[in-house]
Design a protein around this motif. Structure first.
Motif, PDB file in Angstrom:
ATOM      1  N   ILE A 149      -8.715 109.096  66.683  1.00  0.00           N
ATOM      2  CA  ILE A 149      -8.527 108.242  65.510  1.00  0.00           C
ATOM      3  C   ILE A 149      -8.384 106.754  65.864  1.00  0.00           C
ATOM      4  O   ILE A 149      -8.621 105.879  65.025  1.00  0.00           O
ATOM      5  CB  ILE A 149      -7.331 108.744  64.665  1.00  0.00           C
ATOM      6  N   GLY A 150      -8.060 106.471  67.126  1.00  0.00           N
ATOM      7  CA  GLY A 150      -7.978 105.076  67.589  1.00  0.00           C
ATOM      8  C   GLY A 150      -9.312 104.333  67.459  1.00  0.00           C
ATOM      9  O   GLY A 150      -9.352 103.103  67.597  1.00  0.00           O
ATOM     10  N   GLU A 152     -10.934 104.377  64.615  1.00  0.00           N
ATOM     11  CA  GLU A 152     -10.993 103.969  63.206  1.00  0.00           C
ATOM     12  C   GLU A 152      -9.857 103.042  62.822  1.00  0.00           C
ATOM     13  O   GLU A 152      -9.986 102.249  61.897  1.00  0.00           O
ATOM     14  CB  GLU A 152     -10.874 105.212  62.308  1.00  0.00           C
ATOM     15  N   ARG A 153      -8.695 103.248  63.467  1.00  0.00           N
ATOM     16  CA  ARG A 153      -7.497 102.492  63.121  1.00  0.00           C
ATOM     17  C   ARG A 153      -6.845 101.968  64.381  1.00  0.00           C
ATOM     18  O   ARG A 153      -7.095 102.479  65.477  1.00  0.00           O
ATOM     19  CB  ARG A 153      -6.482 103.411  62.442  1.00  0.00           C
ATOM     20  N   VAL A 154      -5.961 100.989  64.207  1.00  0.00           N
ATOM     21  CA  VAL A 154      -5.232 100.449  65.357  1.00  0.00           C
ATOM     22  C   VAL A 154      -4.110 101.418  65.730  1.00  0.00           C
ATOM     23  O   VAL A 154      -3.187 101.634  64.945  1.00  0.00           O
ATOM     24  CB  VAL A 154      -4.640  99.060  65.033  1.00  0.00           C
ATOM     25  N   VAL A 155      -4.227 102.014  66.904  1.00  0.00           N
ATOM     26  CA  VAL A 155      -3.177 102.899  67.421  1.00  0.00           C
ATOM     27  C   VAL A 155      -2.588 102.192  68.642  1.00  0.00           C
ATOM     28  O   VAL A 155      -3.323 101.935  69.607  1.00  0.00           O
ATOM     29  CB  VAL A 155      -3.767 104.273  67.826  1.00  0.00           C
ATOM     30  N   GLY A 162     -10.060 102.297  72.026  1.00  0.00           N
ATOM     31  CA  GLY A 162     -10.404 102.255  70.606  1.00  0.00           C
ATOM     32  C   GLY A 162     -11.801 101.687  70.411  1.00  0.00           C
ATOM     33  O   GLY A 162     -12.618 102.224  69.648  1.00  0.00           O
ATOM     34  N   HIS A 254      -5.311 112.137  59.640  1.00  0.00           N
ATOM     35  CA  HIS A 254      -6.119 110.957  59.282  1.00  0.00           C
ATOM     36  C   HIS A 254      -6.170 110.690  57.776  1.00  0.00           C
ATOM     37  O   HIS A 254      -6.610 109.627  57.362  1.00  0.00           O
ATOM     38  CB  HIS A 254      -7.554 111.108  59.819  1.00  0.00           C
ATOM     39  N   ALA A 257      -1.382 108.001  54.538  1.00  0.00           N
ATOM     40  CA  ALA A 257      -1.107 106.577  54.809  1.00  0.00           C
ATOM     41  C   ALA A 257       0.211 106.433  55.571  1.00  0.00           C
ATOM     42  O   ALA A 257       1.063 107.300  55.504  1.00  0.00           O
ATOM     43  CB  ALA A 257      -1.006 105.816  53.508  1.00  0.00           C
TER      44      ALA A 257
END
Ligand code: NDP
Ligand code: N5H
Length: 257
Positions: A149-150, A152-155, A162, A254, A257
């Motif tokens: 998922i990193g 798609e989003r900031v992890v 990422g 994922h 929110a």
């Protein structure tokens, strides 16, 4: 599920030990009757793999060295596989690498070399491997890679990986378009955090597991078997209409929110 892949030759890249995602996938594919061909980079990985295969009574069709950073090594590996196995029906790409020091602190501090290294091994390798494997996928086939998922989003801490996984996921879509002409599908599995050798000693891993247990719709972590079974699905005829897709196996994390 015993017959889902019977008689199919599947190449699995990226078993380092019993915790590897590729090992979870191996067990799912073996239970589905596949003939398995393995590639490894380090000698240590080959030894661990051979011991695991032995312990589980799995007879590999071939075990071949392949450094995903090196075009010649990839070419040679697939030539050998193609010559001995004849046809390749499926391929599992479960390979990634970034310098440990770039998996902490700010992404803005990523070096040019570190960026290129992560892209090279973790994203470009899928392009090179698809090009070589395709030559032997003469009856159509299925290619599956592993993402996170990193992309798609900031992890926090995932940083340079990422960017590499974002490139990998885009590559899945572009490759799917190219090889779709030969009835070959290309997909990615986006797994929730799993405690593997790669994840070992990396800051913040435990926080990611706790977040999944707390927030994910299923309120639990995923395990190797669940990731293995979704890879099996994508490699099988059940997924014959699915390509260019990123399928999350993350207990639904994922979506929230
Ligand atoms: P492992 O450490 O078990 O596997 C990583 C593998 O990458 C090793 O087998 C290693 O081989 C291989 N590798 C690294 N560089 C190269 C190279 N140049 N050429 C060939 N092989 C190479 O970790 P995982 O099972 O966790 O990782 C597998 C995939 O799953 C990766 O793409 C990872 O990003 C992804 N993933 C992992 C998650 C997790 O939580 N663990 C979550 C989501 C995705 P060797 O040791 O022989 O060099
Ligand atoms: C947000 C997180 C935690 C922080 C980031 C972790 C990223 C891990 C991915 C890369 C591939 C790990 C890596 O390259 C480690 C190497 O620097 C050192 N390790 C090794 O060299 C070992 C011996 C070999 C086997 O490893 C490799 N890769 O060859 C993400 C986590 C919650 C989820 C996760 C761990 C994702 C992922 O992509 O792996």
């Amino acid at each position: 599920m015993t017959s889902l892949l019977s008689g199919k030759n599947i190449v699995v890249m990226g078993v380092a030990n019993n915790r590897s995602i590729a090992w979870g996938i191996t067990q799912s594919l073996h239970n589905a009757g596949a003939n398995l061909i393995f590639t490894y980079r380090q000698e240590r990985s080959k030894q661990k793999l051979n011991k695991l295969l032995d312990k589980h009574g799995i007879e590999p069709r071939m075990v071949v060295p392949c450094d995903a950073e090196d075009d010649q090594s990839i070419e040679q590996a697939f030539q050998k596989i193609g010559e001995e196995a004849g046809i390749i029906h499926g391929l599992v790409h479960s390979i990634a690498f970034a310098n440990a020091e770039e998996l902490q602190g700010e992404y803005a501090d990523t070096s040019r070399d570190g960026y290129l290294l992560a892209q090279n091994i973790s994203a470009y390798s899928l392009v090179a491997v698809t090009r070589e494997a395709r030559k032997y996928m003469t009856e159509g086939g299925s290619i599956v890679t592993q993402t996170y998922i990193g992309a798609e989003r900031v992890v926090p801490n995932y940083n340079v990986m990422g960017a590499a996984k974002a490139a990998l996921e885009a590559s899945v879509r572009y490759l799917a378009e190219d090889v779709g002409k030969d009835d070959i599908r290309v997909n990615a599995v986006s797994a929730g955090p799993l405690r593997t050798l790669s994840a070992k000693g990396i800051a913040g891993f435990n926080d990611k597991v706790s977040a999944v247990e707390e927030k994910a719709p299923l309120r639990r972590q995923v395990d190797q078997d669940q990731v293995g079974d979704v890879n099996l699905f994508l490699l099988s005829e059940l997924a014959r209409g699915v390509t260019g897709e990123v399928l999350h196996v993350d207990a639904g994390f994922h979506t929230v929110a």
